[in-house]
Scaffold this active site. Structure first.
Site, mmCIF file in Angstrom:
data_model
loop_
_atom_site.group_PDB
_atom_site.id
_atom_site.type_symbol
_atom_site.label_atom_id
_atom_site.label_comp_id
_atom_site.label_asym_id
_atom_site.label_seq_id
_atom_site.Cartn_x
_atom_site.Cartn_y
_atom_site.Cartn_z
ATOM 1 N N ALA A 71 0.863 -11.234 0.505
ATOM 2 C CA ALA A 71 0.028 -10.036 0.421
ATOM 3 C C ALA A 71 0.851 -8.756 0.589
ATOM 4 C CB ALA A 71 -1.081 -10.108 1.452
ATOM 5 N N HIS A 72 0.176 -7.633 0.468
ATOM 6 C CA HIS A 72 0.845 -6.325 0.515
ATOM 7 C C HIS A 72 1.568 -6.112 1.844
ATOM 8 C CE1 HIS A 72 -3.200 -4.405 1.978
ATOM 9 N NE2 HIS A 72 -3.133 -5.656 2.302
ATOM 10 N N ASN A 73 2.756 -5.543 1.710
ATOM 11 C CA ASN A 73 3.547 -5.125 2.870
ATOM 12 C C ASN A 73 4.074 -6.279 3.716
ATOM 13 O OD1 ASN A 73 1.601 -2.563 2.411
ATOM 14 N ND2 ASN A 73 3.548 -1.928 3.272
ATOM 15 N N GLY B 22 1.045 -7.406 5.724
ATOM 16 C CA GLY B 22 1.919 -6.946 6.788
ATOM 17 C C GLY B 22 2.558 -8.030 7.637
ATOM 18 N N THR C 172 0.857 -1.185 0.000
ATOM 19 C CA THR C 172 0.000 0.000 0.000
ATOM 20 C C THR C 172 0.897 1.240 0.000
ATOM 21 O OG1 THR C 172 -1.514 -1.277 1.352
ATOM 22 C CG2 THR C 172 -1.970 1.076 1.137
#
Lengths: 329, 329, 329
Positions: free
Chosen positions: B235-237, B255, B216
């Site tokens: 997934a993101h981050n 995350g 993000t």
């Protein structure tokens, strides 16, 4: 660069501090630099003085002292999203057909369509205005795609599939592969032809490497506004409602019905022909084999009401512990 | 053909038997032919006389009689791997840009780069020396790739992604698709733009049909030397450390932090923002919802210390059995 | 249009009602229109009068009164499948090589082969008669494909893979990516070269976004007539028998052996080197870590005989319920 005051005006927020500060962009609390904007909702207010951000969007109620310039708003997360759109605009290729793209006969392209290198649009397909077909994507025969949709690189759309407007399909995703249907005869599996289609309605986003199978008869449907994460299987004849959320690596077997606003967490499996009622929540890793009533939260293998599963898990943990004390395992 | 003596010399091993035998290649214990080399570690020594191999690499300690020509070494598996590299060299396409490949403006290509048929490299990308981009792969705008990397057929790299040197990305894999982030407003899901990137560090290998989402804000990171199997969602981050092993069909939500040398078995799911400590092991099919301490082994849904889960499983098995005897179910 | 009598003749069924009715196509019970044919087996006979279909295929034994025109047969599902093939023929592209396709040196193409836009066939590959290679598919060096096979858009076949006749591979599927094998040395993972191949035998169908890895040595094998759904991982050196069914998102680790006619439901995981005996059934979401005897049905994490797992689940449910009544949790 946009000033704090101007941003606050757009967000209908109140400035506390230096309204004339110039902001270059937005970022997360931990990554924001000294000319960036960030936000902190209730849970993050305690970390307010650790961020290097120039300005922080906080909830209206926040009364604590802070060395930071603040913008107070009703809903910090929504306000931050609005601020993000002030600075960030997803890059879009200019219109035009790359000379290496292959456009079949009788294809209808809307105004401002962009087709990337080595993309293939087969005969009879119709693409709406301003839609983007990226490099290497394959759009099958007679596929219909609405306006302002983005088909990312290496997506595969089988023949006769219908994709709405403002849809986003990420790379590697396949829409319209054959449903998995066979009739066994003397130990041999005979293929049931999959004669139906897939309908992806407006405002749907589908992540990367997702498989949505065409219906045996009729249509597999993904409802308006539904958001689907990566590596998900939607089998033939599933009917997914509107504004549904499906997280990564979940799958549903043939003929599953998901009603509106359901939330399906990651790595969930749903048995064929199960119906999941409106606003139900299915926790991660669950195996759903029975219908889920509207509004219910289920979890577990097999999935049960979340309170029932919680009690079962607690009971087992207690019994195992007791045994450990009472006698050797 | 290489003689047993010469191979033994390279492996710093001791020959027992016919050192002048000529070896054509290497193979597994059960598949090796009469001019091939194989190996047997402790667990396979009993099957030594069943192999048709010309020569077997065995542990130094092995004292048993054998009709086979042997090479005794400290670590048979490592020695066999070294022997394998004497005979096997992965085929690499010669350098050059196939005429059907599409190279955008301002692309920088290093020495000896190979770009396959219908591959697409978009504007501003930079590709290091001797890197191979296979057929149908799409390299997005401003992507940076190091040297000696192999991007297999039909891989999709989104804009601004960074890939290190000596990286291998297998077919169908997608790096940099949007993270799955939305804000709900009145039942509608509004997309949070994913403004970050993905960084894949040196010596990483990623299997086929894997999805790694862009951050993000900031970057999703896959650390140096980490090996990722097929059909995995990052997934993101997420921040994956160095020399991590992730087996097939596992996934981690937004995350997640995985520290160095962690081993994640197959079909594992990890909840968002969980941290898994150094050298921890997560058993197959586990659902990890809490942080895992360094060195721990966890298993189960939800995942707990392996000894705790083992006790729970044993307790339940015992209770179910007892009941079966005592009274009808 | 085909008359009811003619259809009944082909299906060796008996007409009850208007044999001269003209039928336009076939459809499911709920979707069929007034000029379509459908079927109802035992479970659906009660819904017979709700369908709008012109004619319904029913079991021979059906004696109930009905306002519908009926065709009575031994096995309605099989008869319906036969009827379906009277009306539906999957669309096949005409033969020929699209000018944008890239054909390498020494490629051998059979009679009537179709190669779609931007497809790539690398040097030394051999493609059998009437086989279709769709847009964007990549066929690696020396790949051998039989006759009447369909390779859908954006499939990736690595070098030296062998695909049989009448095989269907759906989009995004990858055959022959490297097996996941490493030797750890001082915390670093060293790649074991994957020198083997993949053999996909005749009459196999593989869904979309599936990953089948090549063998370390020898071959990963998918046996004749086996049907594999979407997003499935078949690791290196697996040996899948004939007429096996594998449902969506299942995976098997290295060296797994699946014997003939096994049924593997969705989201199953199978540990490396496990053997699953003939006609065994593995229920959805199971984690199989031990060999499964022929004919057995297993379920659970870890998977056990279905009756054992059922008893365990029932025991836990009962204990948790009891506790809820007896004392507060």
């Amino acid at each position: 660069m946009i000033s704090v005051s101007e941003i606050a005006g757009r967000l209908k927020g109140e400035v506390i501090g230096a309204g004339d500060k110039e902001i270059r962009g937005v970022n997360s609390l931990d990554l924001a630099g000294p000319d960036e904007l960030t936000f902190a909702d209730k849970n993050y207010l305690s970390r307010l003085d650790q961020t290097r951000a120039a300005c922080v969007i906080v909830p209206k109620e926040f009364a604590g002292p802070s060395s930071k310039t603040l913008i107070k708003v009703e809903n910090p997360k929504e306000a931050f999203l609005a601020a993000l759109y002030l600075f960030y605009r997803p890059e879009k290729p200019g219109p035009g057909i790359h000379p290496s793209a292959v456009i079949g006969e009788n294809v209808k392209l809307g105004q401002g369509v962009a087709v990337g290198p080595c993309a293939v649009i087969e005969e009879g397909a119709e693409i709406g205005d301003r839609t983007v077909i990226e490099a290497g994507a394959v759009v099958g025969k007679r596929v219909r795609i609405g306006s302002d949709t983005v088909i990312h690189a290496n997506v595969s759309l089988y023949h006769d599939v219908r994709i709405g407007s403002r849809v986003i399909l990420h790379s590697g995703t396949v829409i319209g592969s054959d449903g998995f249907g066979f009739v066994e005869k003397d130990g041999i599996q005979i293929k049931i032809p999959q004669t139906g289609i897939v309908i992806v309605e407006d405002d749907v986003e589908i992540g990367s490497n997702v498989s949505v199978d065409r219906a045996t008869f009729g249509a597999t449907v993904i409802g308006k506004g539904t958001k689907i994460d990566n590596i998900i299987q939607i089998a033939h004849n599933c009917r997914i409602g509107q504004n549904v959320i499906i997280a990564g690596q979940s799958g549903m077997a043939g003929g599953v019905v998901i009603e509106d606003n359901v939330i399906i967490a990651a790595q969930v499996g749903i048995k064929d022909h199960v119906r999941v009622g409106k606003r139900a929540i299915i926790a991660a890793k669950s195996a759903v084999k029975d219908d889920v009533p509207p509004g219910a939260t289920v979890i577990g293998i097999p999935a049960k009401d979340a309170r029932v599963t919680a009690k079962e898990w607690a009971t087992l943990a207690r019994l195992a512990k007791k045994r450990a004390v009472g006698k050797p395992a």
